[in-house]
Design a protein around this motif. Structure first.
Motif, PDB file in Angstrom:
ATOM      1  N   ALA A  31      -0.481   5.242  -3.886  1.00 26.66           N
ATOM      2  CA  ALA A  31      -1.105   3.930  -3.747  1.00 26.66           C
ATOM      3  C   ALA A  31      -2.206   3.825  -4.792  1.00 26.66           C
ATOM      4  O   ALA A  31      -2.626   4.823  -5.372  1.00 26.66           O
ATOM      5  CB  ALA A  31      -1.672   3.775  -2.336  1.00 26.66           C
ATOM      6  N   VAL A  52      -1.080  16.053  -0.239  1.00 20.22           N
ATOM      7  CA  VAL A  52      -2.357  16.261   0.451  1.00 20.22           C
ATOM      8  C   VAL A  52      -2.328  15.418   1.708  1.00 20.22           C
ATOM      9  O   VAL A  52      -2.193  14.193   1.629  1.00 20.22           O
ATOM     10  CB  VAL A  52      -3.561  15.831  -0.422  1.00 20.22           C
ATOM     11  N   GLN A  89      -5.398   2.951  -4.518  1.00 15.66           N
ATOM     12  CA  GLN A  89      -6.823   3.025  -4.154  1.00 15.66           C
ATOM     13  C   GLN A  89      -7.420   4.430  -4.069  1.00 15.66           C
ATOM     14  O   GLN A  89      -8.550   4.589  -3.665  1.00 15.66           O
ATOM     15  CB  GLN A  89      -7.047   2.304  -2.813  1.00 15.66           C
ATOM     16  N   LYS A  90      -6.635   5.443  -4.438  1.00 12.00           N
ATOM     17  CA  LYS A  90      -7.218   6.792  -4.334  1.00 12.00           C
ATOM     18  C   LYS A  90      -7.458   7.330  -5.734  1.00 12.00           C
ATOM     19  O   LYS A  90      -8.167   6.707  -6.506  1.00 12.00           O
ATOM     20  CB  LYS A  90      -6.346   7.668  -3.460  1.00 12.00           C
ATOM     21  N   THR A 113       4.053  16.205   2.299  1.00 12.92           N
ATOM     22  CA  THR A 113       2.810  15.479   2.033  1.00 12.92           C
ATOM     23  C   THR A 113       1.979  16.364   1.103  1.00 12.92           C
ATOM     24  O   THR A 113       1.566  17.454   1.514  1.00 12.92           O
ATOM     25  CB  THR A 113       2.039  15.214   3.340  1.00 12.92           C
ATOM     26  N   VAL A 144       0.030  10.114  -1.891  1.00 14.72           N
ATOM     27  CA  VAL A 144      -0.985   9.055  -1.773  1.00 14.72           C
ATOM     28  C   VAL A 144      -2.381   9.621  -2.018  1.00 14.72           C
ATOM     29  O   VAL A 144      -3.192   9.011  -2.703  1.00 14.72           O
ATOM     30  CB  VAL A 144      -0.895   8.339  -0.407  1.00 14.72           C
ATOM     31  N   CYS A 145      -2.648  10.809  -1.464  1.00 13.60           N
ATOM     32  CA  CYS A 145      -4.003  11.368  -1.608  1.00 13.60           C
ATOM     33  C   CYS A 145      -4.066  12.468  -2.678  1.00 13.60           C
ATOM     34  O   CYS A 145      -4.986  13.272  -2.691  1.00 13.60           O
ATOM     35  CB  CYS A 145      -4.485  11.895  -0.257  1.00 13.60           C
ATOM     36  N   TRP A 204       6.833   4.714   1.794  1.00 17.32           N
ATOM     37  CA  TRP A 204       7.692   5.322   2.833  1.00 17.32           C
ATOM     38  C   TRP A 204       8.887   4.422   3.096  1.00 17.32           C
ATOM     39  O   TRP A 204      10.024   4.886   3.205  1.00 17.32           O
ATOM     40  CB  TRP A 204       6.916   5.498   4.147  1.00 17.32           C
ATOM     41  N   SER A 232       0.861  -1.186   0.000  1.00  9.03           N
ATOM     42  CA  SER A 232       0.000   0.000   0.000  1.00  9.03           C
ATOM     43  C   SER A 232       0.892   1.228   0.000  1.00  9.03           C
ATOM     44  O   SER A 232       2.114   1.117  -0.128  1.00  9.03           O
ATOM     45  CB  SER A 232      -0.948  -0.034   1.208  1.00  9.03           C
ATOM     46  N   GLY A 233       0.294   2.384   0.168  1.00 10.97           N
ATOM     47  CA  GLY A 233       1.066   3.619   0.153  1.00 10.97           C
ATOM     48  C   GLY A 233       2.201   3.600   1.169  1.00 10.97           C
ATOM     49  O   GLY A 233       3.302   4.104   0.914  1.00 10.97           O
ATOM     50  N   THR A 234       1.943   2.988   2.295  1.00 11.09           N
ATOM     51  CA  THR A 234       2.933   2.932   3.375  1.00 11.09           C
ATOM     52  C   THR A 234       4.251   2.320   2.896  1.00 11.09           C
ATOM     53  O   THR A 234       5.339   2.746   3.313  1.00 11.09           O
ATOM     54  CB  THR A 234       2.353   2.135   4.566  1.00 11.09           C
ATOM     55  N   PHE A 242      -0.016  12.104   8.500  1.00 12.67           N
ATOM     56  CA  PHE A 242       0.814  11.342   7.572  1.00 12.67           C
ATOM     57  C   PHE A 242       2.265  11.833   7.544  1.00 12.67           C
ATOM     58  O   PHE A 242       3.159  11.076   7.177  1.00 12.67           O
ATOM     59  CB  PHE A 242       0.144  11.265   6.194  1.00 12.67           C
ATOM     60  N   ASP A 292       4.922  12.675  -0.692  1.00  9.33           N
ATOM     61  CA  ASP A 292       3.895  11.682  -0.417  1.00  9.33           C
ATOM     62  C   ASP A 292       2.657  12.132  -1.192  1.00  9.33           C
ATOM     63  O   ASP A 292       1.990  13.096  -0.819  1.00  9.33           O
ATOM     64  CB  ASP A 292       3.619  11.613   1.090  1.00  9.33           C
ATOM     65  N   THR A 334      -4.221  13.614   4.254  1.00  9.28           N
ATOM     66  CA  THR A 334      -5.590  13.091   4.295  1.00  9.28           C
ATOM     67  C   THR A 334      -6.217  13.264   5.674  1.00  9.28           C
ATOM     68  O   THR A 334      -7.423  13.155   5.825  1.00  9.28           O
ATOM     69  CB  THR A 334      -5.549  11.606   3.895  1.00  9.28           C
TER      70      THR A 334
HETATM   71  N1  PMP Z   1       0.051   9.005   2.996  1.00 11.85           N
HETATM   72  C1  PMP Z   1      -1.138   9.597   2.870  1.00 11.85           C
HETATM   73  C2  PMP Z   1      -1.205  11.056   2.584  1.00 11.85           C
HETATM   74  C3  PMP Z   1      -2.303   8.831   3.012  1.00 11.85           C
HETATM   75  O1  PMP Z   1      -3.495   9.396   2.876  1.00 11.85           O
HETATM   76  C4  PMP Z   1      -2.202   7.459   3.281  1.00 11.85           C
HETATM   77  C5  PMP Z   1      -3.436   6.591   3.429  1.00 11.85           C
HETATM   78  N2  PMP Z   1      -4.587   7.198   3.793  1.00 11.85           N
HETATM   79  C6  PMP Z   1      -0.937   6.900   3.396  1.00 11.85           C
HETATM   80  C7  PMP Z   1       0.169   7.710   3.234  1.00 11.85           C
HETATM   81  C8  PMP Z   1      -0.743   5.461   3.666  1.00 11.85           C
HETATM   82  O2  PMP Z   1      -1.219   4.725   2.584  1.00 11.85           O
HETATM   83  P1  PMP Z   1      -1.813   3.279   2.758  1.00 11.85           P
HETATM   84  O3  PMP Z   1      -2.953   3.368   3.703  1.00 11.85           O
HETATM   85  O4  PMP Z   1      -2.215   2.901   1.374  1.00 11.85           O
HETATM   86  O5  PMP Z   1      -0.705   2.431   3.291  1.00 11.85           O
END
Ligand code: PMP
Length: 386
Positions: A189, A137, A191-192, A135, A168-169, A66, A61-63, A88, A166, A139
């Motif tokens: 990631a 955005v 899923q957004k 970051t 992700v959002c 990192w 996932s997005g994590t 985040f 970052d 979230t």
């Molecule tokens: N960074 C941001 C800005 C996020 O919004 C998120 C997830 N909401 C993450 C990192 C982590 O991503 P993930 O939940 O897909 O691991």
């Protein structure tokens, strides 16, 4: 029945994207899959605007993005600066620390605010940082960072520091241009705003970031997240050749391939403008009702989600429960200091860009308005019944 998923990710998916998740078992070295994987990597270069960067698509996932930054670009003991606009930033900093980075946070002066640009410049001049993270955005606060301006300020003040975003959002929903802005890594990631189910970490590293990786002294401090392992795999897929390090998420990558094709079919600028329009519509509507946004200034409110405080006297769980009862799911607060006081509406990807799905937003606002009324709040400028 399916409830509309109007949270800031995972988002609603296109049926053609979903259909890919139900395809028969396929070898990860099947020529048809290699073709889709390779094409997806090429489309990422276009979307991130990185002509010569190295894209990565890895199950996770997005994590995981990192971890990739921390394990591949920062050597133990090196300094990292986190330009922190919410939860985040805290978490990215925590991840960097796990891999031995010395992490400094430059916090926004208040929740929903952004650090002053001259504070960022002062910080990067005060000591040498291997990476600065932004970051795009956050979230948890709905705060949008001006990556273009920040990247320039950081590079001018400290030319060797890598600028990490970052996204992700943001990626797929907010304007991005890695080459023109001088950004070294963008991680996101599936899923957004990329419009795919969860399950993939998507990263693009600039040529400069890859050089920095290749000339590091010690080997990467992770195994699964190591770019030494994944770079040849990505290069092989792009060259349409079979390769294997760890089994890719075949169906999810096929789904990503379909969503990326939809994404590049139209000009990106048009897509970003659509996100701005939908965002303005949602924000103006809730502001019109008399609600208050979490971002302290409209100018730095994200276009992919709206973070908004509950009006006085309205209990969060009751409101979100009532809304869910009407078939719309939004997200509660996430920032630990203010979580029970606000909620978040996601409006990216399909729901912001496809004609038929714009009704998602209308349904969300209509049901939110009536749920608010049921909870005893009278919206000021109620929308007229259509
Ligand atoms: N960074 C941001 C800005 C996020 O919004 C998120 C997830 N909401 C993450 C990192 C982590 O991503 P993930 O939940 O897909 O691991």
């Amino acid at each position: 029945a399916h409830k509309l998923c109007m949270i800031p990710g995972p988002i609603e998916f296109h049926d053609d994207v979903l259909a890919q998740m139900a395809t028969p078992a396929t070898s990860h070295v099947d020529p048809s899959f290699i073709g889709e994987f390779g094409a997806s990597l090429e489309m990422l270069r276009k979307i991130f605007k990185s002509a010569k960067g190295q894209p990565f698509i890895v199950a996770g996932s997005g994590t995981l993005g990192w971890d990739m930054v921390a394990a591949n670009l920062v050597e133990p003991g090196e300094n990292a600066l986190v330009v922190n606009t919410g939860l985040f930033g805290d978490r990215f900093g925590e991840c960097l620390q796990v891999y031995g980075a010395k992490v400094t946070h430059l916090h926004a002066p208040a929740i929903g605010a952004i650090p002053a640009h001259d504070e960022v410049v002062k910080a990067v001049k005060a000591q040498k940082y291997k990476v600065v993270t932004i970051t795009h955005v956050d979230t948890s606060t709905g705060v949008l960072q001006d990556v273009k301006t920040l990247a320039k300020l950081i590079r001018d003040a400290s030319p060797s520091t890598l600028v990490i975003v970052d996204g992700v959002c943001s990626v797929g929903g907010e304007d991005l241009d890695m080459d023109a802005w001088g950004v070294d890594v963008v991680l996101t990631a599936s899923q957004k705003a990329l419009g795919c189910p969860p399950g993939l970490c998507v990263v693009v590293a600039s040529e400069r970031a890859m050089q920095s990786f290749q000339t590091r002294v010690a080997p990467p401090t992770a195994y699964y997240a190591s770019w030494a392992k994944w770079t040849p795999i990505m290069q092989a897929y792009e060259a349409r050749k079979p390769s294997y390090f760890a089994t890719p998420a075949v169906q999810t990558i096929k789904a990503l391939h379909t969503s990326l094709q939809q994404l590049v079919a139209k000009p990106l600028a048009e897509r970003y403008a659509q996100h701005v329009r939908i965002s303005d519509h949602v924000k103006q509507t809730v502001l019109g009702w008399g609600l208050k946004l979490v971002p302290t200034d409209y100018a730095h409110a994200a276009h992919t989600l709206t973070a908004v405080y509950y009006p006085e006297g309205v209990a969060g769980p009751a409101l979100l429960g009532a809304l869910s009862g009407k078939g719309v799911v939004v997200a509660g607060g996430l920032h630990p200091k203010i979580a029970p006081t606000y909620f978040r509406i996601g409006h990216m990807g399909l729901s912001a860009t496809h004609e038929a799905e714009l009704k998602h937003i209308e349904q969300t606002l209509k049901h939110l308005e009536s749920a608010l009324r049921e909870q005893g709040f009278a919206p000021k400028n109620a929308t007229k019944a259509k």
